[in-house]
Design a protein around this motif. Structure first.
Motif, PDB file in Angstrom:
ATOM      1  N   UNK A   9       0.855  -1.192   0.000  1.00  0.00           N
ATOM      2  CA  UNK A   9       0.000   0.000   0.000  1.00  0.00           C
ATOM      3  C   UNK A   9       0.885   1.233   0.000  1.00  0.00           C
ATOM      4  N   UNK A  10       0.328   2.360  -0.428  1.00  0.00           N
ATOM      5  CA  UNK A  10       1.160   3.537  -0.635  1.00  0.00           C
ATOM      6  C   UNK A  10       0.320   4.795  -0.533  1.00  0.00           C
ATOM      7  N   UNK A  11       0.934   5.927  -0.168  1.00  0.00           N
ATOM      8  CA  UNK A  11       0.209   7.203  -0.265  1.00  0.00           C
ATOM      9  C   UNK A  11      -0.196   7.465  -1.709  1.00  0.00           C
ATOM     10  N   UNK A  12      -1.244   8.229  -1.904  1.00  0.00           N
ATOM     11  CA  UNK A  12      -1.647   8.606  -3.249  1.00  0.00           C
ATOM     12  C   UNK A  12      -0.568   9.477  -3.885  1.00  0.00           C
ATOM     13  N   UNK A  13      -0.486   9.542  -5.215  1.00  0.00           N
ATOM     14  CA  UNK A  13       0.499  10.421  -5.859  1.00  0.00           C
ATOM     15  C   UNK A  13       0.371  11.846  -5.358  1.00  0.00           C
ATOM     16  N   UNK A  14       1.532  12.510  -5.152  1.00  0.00           N
ATOM     17  CA  UNK A  14       1.524  13.848  -4.588  1.00  0.00           C
ATOM     18  C   UNK A  14       2.890  14.499  -4.718  1.00  0.00           C
ATOM     19  N   UNK A  15       2.926  15.805  -4.460  1.00  0.00           N
ATOM     20  CA  UNK A  15       4.164  16.580  -4.433  1.00  0.00           C
ATOM     21  C   UNK A  15       4.005  17.683  -3.391  1.00  0.00           C
ATOM     22  N   UNK A  16       5.012  18.579  -3.335  1.00  0.00           N
ATOM     23  CA  UNK A  16       4.939  19.773  -2.482  1.00  0.00           C
ATOM     24  C   UNK A  16       4.838  19.401  -1.004  1.00  0.00           C
ATOM     25  N   UNK A  17       5.640  18.429  -0.593  1.00  0.00           N
ATOM     26  CA  UNK A  17       5.633  18.031   0.813  1.00  0.00           C
ATOM     27  C   UNK A  17       7.037  17.698   1.288  1.00  0.00           C
TER      28      UNK A  17
END
Length: 769
Positions: free
Chosen positions: A541-549
């Motif tokens: 399992x994984x965090x959803x795709x994202x940036x700016x963190x």
């Protein structure tokens, strides 16, 4: 600096047994293992002056998400706050009341009564013992009926807690009680007085020897209790405070006056300040500066700051107010202000100096900052140094453990044009590095320390081409303190900006997650670098795709932590998240934190090794228009942490001066790891484990006496390696009954007449990771 990072954690032990002694003072239910904390962002909390300890104590309160059961104390030196993590607590309560108690037998106690918990409205009496920093539940023959939104204060002349009214299980109350902590006894005062009510305020004036009650349920009446006559009298002279509900009343020991602030009138919050005198009644004050309108805040006199302190509460829109104010006697002023609000700044833990370093950031409207701040675990301090890096945001910093330097690379100026410089922080000053080439010309890259190569890694980021057009870099560089070196592994993650990266020290890996390839085109992949090659991981399992963190490594818990970030919805509208995830080296775990910072981007995050928790500061909250730039500070860590307290110091011998360190734990279900070093190579070592601390001198001929710090119930023999380091690892069963259990460990070096040298001891407490 926490020493465990620099000591080997390999297990040289033979199969070990476990001794666990549970010393819980209160039964406690298992809850969320980790959560976020912010001392100011709350309402309906209890705040009292612990004058014996010279500090404030705060308990509970509500956020917009949950009811809290946190215990905080302020520093007796500078008034800054520290979260206490006792093994048990009164539980999450709303509408409880809190008061100080002091006597010859119990010089420093805090009494909590009532409130509504998970089981409904209670009549529990729970006491905080300031000397042991622990909560104790009272055993009472007689108790007031269950209630909430009542009021309490401490009568210092008679040594008793006063309590009036509140909302019971069916109706409002008008009963008046005293509590004696020495006798553990409640006594009702049978007297006619104010009408039944809740949401009122009550305070004791030690100079006039009176108790003053104001308001509640929209009422604007004031009552004074005369102890000599045992009567309540309504006061009708002077001004009438506007707010008849949820105002706060406290005695200011600096001015010897009762002060009332805020509250609600017809549902509208006020910002009025009143002082009280029994002869003239209320006087409305006109301070030059004032806290904003609020209700359900808290006030108490802070002995360290020598002023009445106010913080927290709710505004008219029901939003939390993250501010702390102090009353000077003539006006209000901000207390312990943090750095100014900002986004796109960066923070990193400076291990050598045991503090977090913050630099720069932006405030919108084409403004950028160049200020330097440190966080010592309790408060922010600005470092006024010159030279300093130019103004910037979107830069990155990491700590170089081999050279004890913080390395700053790149960033963007106020026009968002990338900067191509390198600066290093040595704990007292910024040092510009003369670097040929354009390797540093970037911002929104990822950066981390490589513990294998002992260099600073920089990957991808946003730069400009020869025509000054923005480009996403597809390179992988390392900085060794003198020059750049391009790394060319056979496999490289796809180029990206605003990704997450951190160093997993225990595993010697650099972890990379997410990022943005182009507008609303996000990554959700996980990669690891082992000093030689990149490996794309396949978590279940994984965090959803994202940036700016930002991503950091929690050294105490051996987890990589991600908070929040930004993505886009189906219509390409930006979506800001505030979820928390942890990477254990195999997969990601979603954390159901009881409380979290508001959704934001461009915040800064760093692990505080001094307090073994993750710190978040600032960022940009996009829920409002215009965007709100934040200046709040949050901490994240285990709600029931593993604790190691040092007891005594080492006594040297022919084998050296043994130093005992905790490498990891103890945590439920995991192995605790301890090391002893600074001894002769291949020396025999005995780890001594007992149930509690003692101090028994062990005389030695012609040498300073050693002290046995525990009565050993278990002795584990080991041999030091060629570097003079011995390690002991012991599993802790995954049993809830062991949570909070404590034991004391010491290391002894045999030789001569039984003992050659001994380490100091560690008082260890089992936590839940």
């Amino acid at each position: 600096m926490k020493p465990q990072a620099s000591h080997s954690s390999h297990d040289r032990s033979t199969p070990s047994r476990v001794v666990a002694v549970a010393l819980l003072l209160l039964p406690c239910a298992l809850r969320a293992q980790t959560t976020w904390h912010n001392v100011e962002l709350r309402y309906g909390h209890g705040l009292v002056s612990d004058r014996q300890q010279g500090r404030l104590l705060l308990y509970g309160g509500n956020t917009l998400q949950t009811t809290l059961d946190e215990t905080w104390t302020s520093s007796p030196v500078d008034g800054s706050w520290q979260l206490k993590k006792p093994s048990a607590s009164p539980g999450a309560l709303v509408g409880m009341s809190i008061a100080y108690f002091s006597s010859t037998s119990h010089p420093s106690s805090i009494v909590v009564f009532g409130g509504r918990g998970t089981g409904g409205v209670t009549k529990d009496t729970v006491i905080w013992d300031s000397d042991s920093n622990a909560w104790l539940r009272g055993s009472l023959n007689v108790s007031p009926e269950a209630r909430m939104h009542h009021a309490m204060s401490f009568d210092s002349r008679r040594g008793q807690v006063l309590m009036f009214g509140g909302f019971g299980t069916r109706n409002d109350l008008a009963d008046f009680w005293t509590f004696d902590r020495d006798l553990m006894q409640w006594t009702e005062i049978q007297v006619t007085g104010p009408a039944p009510r809740h949401g009122h305020s009550l305070a004791y004036d030690p100079l006039l020897d009176i108790a003053v009650l104001f308001g509640g349920m929209g009422r604007q009446d004031t009552w004074v209790f005369d102890f000599a006559r045992n009567t309540w009298t309504q006061i009708t002279v002077g001004a009438t405070p506007t707010a008849g509900n949820e105002a706060t009343l406290a005695f200011d020991h600096a001015t010897n006056k009762l002060l009332l602030f805020g509250g609600r009138h017809n549902g509208i919050a006020t910002a009025d300040t009143y002082s009280f005198d029994v002869q003239t009644g209320w006087t409305k004050l006109s301070p030059a500066t004032s806290p904003s309108a609020r209700s359900e805040h808290a006030m108490a006199y802070d002995p360290a700051l020598r002023m009445l302190v106010l913080f927290g509460g709710l505004d008219d829109q029901g939003q939390l107010i993250p501010e702390t104010w102090g009353w000077t006697g003539a006006t209000w002023k901000r207390v312990l202000p943090p750095p100014s609000s900002r986004g796109s700044h960066w923070m990193v833990y400076d291990e050598a100096r045991e503090e977090i370093l913050l630099f720069g950031g932006g405030r919108g409207n084409q403004t950028a900052l160049r200020d330097t701040w440190t966080w010592n675990g309790t408060r922010w301090t600005e470092k006024l140094v010159s030279p300093a890096p130019p103004e910037r945001g979107g830069h990155r910093m990491s700590y170089d453990a081999s050279r004890a330097r913080v390395v700053l690379v790149g960033g963007g100026d106020k026009l968002n044009i990338p900067i191509g410089d390198v600066w290093e922080w040595n704990g007292s000053s910024w040092i510009p590095q003369v670097v040929p080439g354009t390797e540093a010309l970037r911002h929104f890259h990822v950066q981390a320390y490589d513990p294998i190569r002992k260099t600073t890694l920089v990957f991808s980021g946003l730069s400009v081409d020869a025509q000054q057009r923005p480009i996403v870099l597809d390179d992988f560089q390392e900085w060794d303190g003198k020059s750049w070196n391009k790394l060319t592994p056979s496999l490289l993650p796809p180029k990206r900006i605003k990704a997450f990266m951190a160093t997993d020290k225990a595993r010697g890996r650099v972890v990379l997650f997410g990022g943005e390839a182009s507008l609303c085109n996000f990554f959700g992949d996980t990669w690891e670098w082992d000093g030689r090659a990149w490996t794309k991981m396949s978590p279940t399992q994984s965090p959803s795709p994202r940036a700016e963190g930002v991503m950091v490594y929690d050294e105490a818990r051996r987890r990589v932590v991600i908070y929040g970030g930004r993505n886009c919805d189906a219509s390409n509208k930006s979506v800001i998240m505030n979820d928390t995830w942890e990477w254990d080296g195999v997969t990601w775990h979603a954390i159901n934190a009881a409380a979290s910072p508001t959704p934001r981007e461009a915040y800064a995050l760093a692990y505080d090794g001094n307090n073994e928790e993750t710190i978040l500061f600032g960022g940009v909250e996009t829920r409002s228009t215009p965007f709100k730039i934040m200046s709040d500070t949050w901490s994240y860590g285990a709600t029931k942490p593993s604790v190691a307290k040092r007891i005594g110091t080492a006594c040297p011998g022919m084998s050296g001066t043994p130093e005992l360190y905790r490498v990891f734990g103890p945590w439920l279900g995991l192995s605790q790891v301890l090391t002893v070093d600074s001894i002769r190579a291949n020396a025999p070592v005995a780890f001594l484990l007992g149930a509690s601390a003692v101090e028994i001198p062990i005389p030695r001929q012609n040498m300073t006496a050693c002290f046995l710090r525990t009565i050993p119930a278990l002795i584990e023999p080991r041999l030091a390696d060629s570097a003079g380091v011995a390690t002991w690892s012991a599993p802790v069963p995954n049993s809830a009954s062991l949570l909070g259990a404590r034991w004391v460990v010491q290391a002894a070096i045999p030789g001569g007449s039984l003992i050659d040298a001994m380490s100091g001891a560690l008082d260890l407490q089992v936590g839940e990771r």
